[in-house]
Motif scaffolding. Structure first.
Motif, PDB file in Angstrom:
ATOM      1  N   HIS A  91       0.801  -1.222   0.000  1.00 55.13           N
ATOM      2  CA  HIS A  91       0.000   0.000   0.000  1.00 55.13           C
ATOM      3  C   HIS A  91       0.836   1.275   0.000  1.00 55.13           C
ATOM      4  N   GLN A 115      -4.231   2.364   1.790  1.00 58.51           N
ATOM      5  CA  GLN A 115      -5.082   1.861   2.869  1.00 58.51           C
ATOM      6  C   GLN A 115      -4.854   2.749   4.090  1.00 58.51           C
ATOM      7  N   HIS A 156      -7.827   5.975   0.152  1.00 57.08           N
ATOM      8  CA  HIS A 156      -8.748   4.916   0.566  1.00 57.08           C
ATOM      9  C   HIS A 156     -10.066   5.572   0.909  1.00 57.08           C
TER      10      HIS A 156
END
Length: 310
Positions: free
Chosen positions: A33, A49, A84
């Motif tokens: 991520h 994320q 996100h």
């Protein structure tokens, strides 16, 4: 996160805009991520994320320590962006970001905007694609170039710097093209470029009248509702390429969609534009290494046949 911290601890002083760490390629388990980019004089850390404040503090400490080694007389500037749905944000974490913010790549200058929006004005993964265009146009000067989905027209800048005769930049976003015009001014390019804020699929007449083109660059979004969806719209572009390309002309086809492999482009080109021959896949920058070549950015070169002499 250790792989990210290792990359920070060993990075060189960035001068050009570039990616520093690419977790998205899956080469560093547990760091998928994380992405760290340098847009000198600022860094941009992106997470796909949600992450904790403690993790951000750890990155801050690592950046601070390395920056004191690399440029002790300069302030550390860095931005955090989370992409996100549950935690979408962009935050200045240290220092400041210049306005206007201009970065360089191989001598070319580009305007970027790292504190607003998810796209910063220059796609770093396309660095080798721009290098290919620069080298190709240098070897074939005075080309007429068609730059589809031009965004901020970086391809146009390098093509004209390399000796292209003209570049038609076409994109639906007037704002992106306005930055593209600024990019040309930043590089002292006063002539040769035109900018059309149109829907490509409603502008074929104007595009065709401007041709044929010695080089066509196709770099669309993989999915942009209301504008372009690769799975159904790329084929509409491929069908048009043979009539738009000059004899011996080249097409640079780009696709950044992990779920669509090489065959998506190659099979459709074989079916829809069989007269164009496949030349090569342009390698991605080394820092963008991916566990799967099929998932990573795809940049393919095709060539039109030579003019038949009777």
């Amino acid at each position: 996160m250790q792989a990210l911290l290792n990359a920070i601890a060993t990075m060189a002083l960035p001068t050009d805009a570039q990616r520093v760490f690419h977790g998205r390629g899956g080469m560093y388990p547990g760091c998928e991520h994380w992405v760290l980019d340098a847009f000198p004089p600022a860094f941009v850390l992106t997470s796909f994320q949600p992450v904790s404040e403690a993790e951000l503090a750890t990155v801050h400490d690592a950046l601070t320590q390395r920056w004191q080694q690399l440029a002790p007389d300069q302030p550390l500037n860095w931005v955090f962006q989370c992409r996100h749905d549950s935690q979408a944000e962009t935050r200045l974490m240290a220092g400041s970001v210049p306005e206007p913010h201009v970065v360089t790549e191989l001598g070319a200058r580009f305007r970027v905007h790292v504190l607003k929006g998810q796209n910063h004005g220059l796609f770093l993964d396309m660095a080798e694609g721009r290098r290919w265009v620069r080298e190709h146009v240098s070897a074939h000067p005075k080309l007429k170039v068609l730059n589809l989905f031009a965004y901020t027209s970086a391809f146009s800048v390098v093509a004209l710097q390399a000796g292209a005769k003209s570049v038609v930049n076409l994109d639906m976003s007037q704002g992106a093209l306005a930055i593209g015009q600024q990019n040309h001014q930043l590089n002292g390019i006063a002539t040769g470029a035109s900018f059309l804020a149109h829907d490509i699929f409603k502008t074929w007449g104007k595009i065709t009248r401007g041709g044929p083109y010695g080089l066509i660059i196709v770099d669309p979004p993989s999915y942009q509702k209301g504008s372009f969806v690769a799975t159904k719209d790329y084929a509409r572009l491929m069908r048009r390429l043979p009539e738009l390309l000059a004899p011996d002309g080249h097409a640079l086809l780009c696709l950044n969609a992990p779920e669509l492999g090489l065959a998506f482009l190659q099979d459709q080109m074989q079916e829809l534009a069989p007269e164009l021959s496949y030349v090569q896949r342009v390698a991605n920058p080394a820092v963008f290494a991916d566990v799967s070549d099929e998932r990573s950015l795809k940049v393919l070169v095709y060539k039109a046949p030579q003019l038949t002499r009777l």
